[in-house]
Structures are given as C-alpha cells and as structure tokens.
Scaffold this motif. Structure first.
Motif, PDB file in Angstrom:
ATOM      1  N   GLY A   1      14.662  21.471  -9.043  1.00  0.00           N
ATOM      2  CA  GLY A   1      14.473  20.802 -10.329  1.00  0.00           C
ATOM      3  C   GLY A   1      13.487  21.567 -11.187  1.00  0.00           C
ATOM      4  N   LEU A   2      13.331  21.112 -12.422  1.00  0.00           N
ATOM      5  CA  LEU A   2      12.425  21.754 -13.374  1.00  0.00           C
ATOM      6  C   LEU A   2      11.212  20.872 -13.598  1.00  0.00           C
ATOM      7  N   LEU A   3      10.080  21.507 -13.848  1.00  0.00           N
ATOM      8  CA  LEU A   3       8.841  20.794 -14.124  1.00  0.00           C
ATOM      9  C   LEU A   3       8.419  21.006 -15.560  1.00  0.00           C
ATOM     10  N   GLY A   4       7.702  20.015 -16.101  1.00  0.00           N
ATOM     11  CA  GLY A   4       7.082  20.182 -17.406  1.00  0.00           C
ATOM     12  C   GLY A   4       5.730  20.849 -17.238  1.00  0.00           C
ATOM     13  N   ALA A   5       5.370  21.720 -18.162  1.00  0.00           N
ATOM     14  CA  ALA A   5       4.078  22.410 -18.103  1.00  0.00           C
ATOM     15  C   ALA A   5       3.506  22.505 -19.511  1.00  0.00           C
ATOM     16  N   ARG A   6       2.359  21.817 -19.727  1.00  0.00           N
ATOM     17  CA  ARG A   6       1.684  21.821 -21.027  1.00  0.00           C
ATOM     18  C   ARG A   6       2.651  21.466 -22.163  1.00  0.00           C
ATOM     19  N   GLY A   7       3.418  20.414 -21.921  1.00  0.00           N
ATOM     20  CA  GLY A   7       4.321  19.928 -22.951  1.00  0.00           C
ATOM     21  C   GLY A   7       5.631  20.680 -23.036  1.00  0.00           C
ATOM     22  N   LYS A   8       5.776  21.746 -22.256  1.00  0.00           N
ATOM     23  CA  LYS A   8       7.010  22.524 -22.266  1.00  0.00           C
ATOM     24  C   LYS A   8       7.606  22.530 -20.862  1.00  0.00           C
TER      25      LYS A   8
ATOM     26  N   GLU B   1      11.515  27.953 -14.473  1.00  0.00           N
ATOM     27  CA  GLU B   1      11.794  28.305 -13.080  1.00  0.00           C
ATOM     28  C   GLU B   1      12.177  27.061 -12.267  1.00  0.00           C
ATOM     29  N   PRO B   2      13.360  27.056 -11.657  1.00  0.00           N
ATOM     30  CA  PRO B   2      13.696  25.937 -10.766  1.00  0.00           C
ATOM     31  C   PRO B   2      12.774  25.956  -9.546  1.00  0.00           C
TER      32      PRO B   2
ATOM     33  N   VAL C   1       0.874  -1.175   0.000  1.00  0.00           N
ATOM     34  CA  VAL C   1       0.000   0.000   0.000  1.00  0.00           C
ATOM     35  C   VAL C   1       0.904   1.215   0.000  1.00  0.00           C
ATOM     36  N   GLY C   2       0.830   2.020  -1.052  1.00  0.00           N
ATOM     37  CA  GLY C   2       1.727   3.159  -1.188  1.00  0.00           C
ATOM     38  C   GLY C   2       0.988   4.476  -1.320  1.00  0.00           C
ATOM     39  N   LEU C   3       1.559   5.525  -0.747  1.00  0.00           N
ATOM     40  CA  LEU C   3       0.996   6.871  -0.823  1.00  0.00           C
ATOM     41  C   LEU C   3       2.136   7.830  -1.137  1.00  0.00           C
ATOM     42  N   ARG C   4       1.990   8.583  -2.221  1.00  0.00           N
ATOM     43  CA  ARG C   4       3.074   9.447  -2.683  1.00  0.00           C
ATOM     44  C   ARG C   4       2.582  10.880  -2.833  1.00  0.00           C
ATOM     45  N   TYR C   5       3.356  11.813  -2.272  1.00  0.00           N
ATOM     46  CA  TYR C   5       3.068  13.243  -2.383  1.00  0.00           C
ATOM     47  C   TYR C   5       4.233  13.922  -3.100  1.00  0.00           C
ATOM     48  N   VAL C   6       3.935  14.569  -4.223  1.00  0.00           N
ATOM     49  CA  VAL C   6       4.967  15.287  -4.974  1.00  0.00           C
ATOM     50  C   VAL C   6       4.720  16.785  -4.838  1.00  0.00           C
ATOM     51  N   ASN C   7       5.612  17.469  -4.133  1.00  0.00           N
ATOM     52  CA  ASN C   7       5.535  18.911  -3.937  1.00  0.00           C
ATOM     53  C   ASN C   7       6.580  19.607  -4.799  1.00  0.00           C
ATOM     54  N   ALA C   8       6.228  20.768  -5.333  1.00  0.00           N
ATOM     55  CA  ALA C   8       7.168  21.575  -6.120  1.00  0.00           C
ATOM     56  C   ALA C   8       6.986  23.033  -5.697  1.00  0.00           C
ATOM     57  N   VAL C   9       7.875  23.503  -4.844  1.00  0.00           N
ATOM     58  CA  VAL C   9       7.755  24.844  -4.279  1.00  0.00           C
ATOM     59  C   VAL C   9       8.276  25.885  -5.265  1.00  0.00           C
ATOM     60  N   SER C  10       7.437  26.853  -5.610  1.00  0.00           N
ATOM     61  CA  SER C  10       7.805  27.945  -6.514  1.00  0.00           C
ATOM     62  C   SER C  10       8.004  29.220  -5.704  1.00  0.00           C
TER      63      SER C  10
END
Length: 264
Positions: free
Chosen positions: A200-207, A211-212, A134-143
């Motif tokens: 790290g960098l995130l993808g947004a709408r295919g791009k 902003e790190p 049973v796994g629970l994953r939280y991915v946070n990306a602070v801007s």
C-alpha cells in the motif's frame, strides 16, 4: 506458525510508523461535561499542546425491522487532545475512552511508561470501575528502498500466508494493482486479533509517498469487563502476541536487513 517465539530485539531500521493503545470504559459523563483541567495539569509538561474537537457519532437506528424504525441523531462528543511539543506523541480523552499514540516508537518500556503516568492520573481523577476493551495496535510499513532491498520481491521478505496471490510463483508482482489479506481470529482469554497485510501507499507531509510499502497492521484487543488493576498485565500479554506475530510474518532476510539488536 502464526505466533513465533523469538528473542526480543530492537530494530535500528524499524518499519513501525504508528503504535496506538486505546482503553474503553463505561461512559463517564463528567468527562464530557467540562474540560479536563485536573487531568491536563498532571500531564501538561509532557503533552503541552491542547485542543478539543466535537465529533459527531454515527446515527443510531431504532426499531429496525418494524414500521416504527427511525434514525436517531446522537449528540456530539468532546474529544480532548493532548500533544507532545515535538508532535510525535498524542493522548486522547473522551467520555468513553482514553488512548495514547506515537509516531516515534522506540521501545515497549518507553511506551508503557508514558501510558502508565497518564493512566494512573486518569484512574485517580475519574475512578472508572473497569475497562470494557483494551486495545494495542502496531502499524508497520516495510520500505524495500530504505532497507536496500529494492531488487527483492515481497515473497522474499514476507511469509506466504500474508501475501495472497503475491506468494504464487506464476504471479508477476509488478502486474498486481491491489492485493491484501485480512484476518480476524479469536485468541485465548477473551482476546481478539485483527490483521491487515498487503502492499500500500503512505501519506507523507500531506503528500502520498509513491513507493509501495508492505503494510502489516496488527490490532490486538481484550474485550469484557477488566478490573483496573489487571490492565498492565493484559497489555503485556497483547504486546507479547504482537511481537510473536510480527516475527512469524517476516523472513530471515527482512529480519536481518532491519538491523536487529538483541535486548537483555
């Protein structure tokens, strides 16, 4: 401290980008043999968009360390996908696991409610004897930009154990091209913690977003045979761990900038 007791709150400017819950079970071949029409009928009003994809498992190596060693190709697996109309919620079902993920997490109660409905139907239709993980994953990306904190360093927002060399006073953050911390730790009662932390960098709408952001990716799990009736309690435990770890990883400056609203 790694886990910090903290009153529950809702962030009006939450850094969460995805939440995933996956439950693995002993293989049920009936799921792979035909499309799950009965299961879809129960959840299709919430998850009306349906697709199926054949996925190729990684090859299995047999006889390793002997002259008879060989690579064995495994047959493809059907991954049935059910998606909400707005595209922000997704349910996946294979012969080995069921999962729920969302890109628009509002509260644990809302997420658990969505999971409970689907999981109850799955258990009624396929009758698994237990769950093996049973796994629970939280991915946070602070801007920092979104929070109006562009003039601050990560050292002002994230606690030192998650910063690596970025927490050193003689290190110029702008000159560091890559820095991350990866943690694996055993927890009580067959629970396990994996954390990835770092800019790290995130993808947004295919791009790719230029902003790190500071990524705090928590993967909490329970392994070993877990009776069906104990899943809800175990998920509550994992959720509690996740909240305590998040609060232990951030500074008061970041906590206040995210607009906390106390929950009853």
């Amino acid at each position: 401290m790694l886990f910090v007791e903290h009153p529950r709150c809702h962030y009006t400017r939450s850094p969460l980008v995805e939440v995933i819950c996956q439950l693995r079970f002993p293989t049920i071949l009936a799921i792979d043999a035909k499309e799950p029409a009965d299961f879809q009928e129960v959840i299709r009003h919430t998850f009306p968009r349906y697709a199926v994809k054949k996925e190729q498992p990684a090859p299995r190596i047999t006889g390793l360390g002997t002259p008879q060693a060989k690579v064995e190709q495994l047959p493809p697996i059907n991954n049935y996908t059910f998606i909400s109309e707005d595209g922000f919620w997704k349910m996946n079902l294979t012969k080995d696991f069921i999962s729920l993920s969302t890109l628009r997490y509002t509260s644990w109660e809302d997420f658990a409610s969505q999971l409970d409905k689907a999981l109850a139907s799955f258990i009624q239709i396929y009758q698994p004897d237990s769950f093996t993980r049973v796994g629970l994953r939280y991915v946070n990306a602070v801007s920092r930009k979104a929070l109006g904190l562009s003039d601050l360093l990560w050292d002002d927002l994230i606690q030192t154990p998650y910063l690596g060399i970025l927490g050193e006073p003689d290190v110029d953050e702008t000159q560091v091209t890559k820095c991350s911390v990866d943690i694996e730790k055993k927890l009580p009662d067959n629970c396990h913690l994996k954390v990835h932390a770092g800019p790290g960098l995130l993808g947004a709408r295919g791009k790719q977003d230029p902003e790190p952001r500071f990524i705090l990716d928590q993967d909490l799990s329970h392994t070993g045979a877990l009776p069906v009736g104990q899943v809800a309690e175990q998920l509550e435990t994992l959720h509690k761990y996740a909240g305590q770890l998040f609060h232990g990883a951030i500074t008061d400056e970041l906590h206040n900038a995210m607009g906390p609203v106390a929950l009853a």
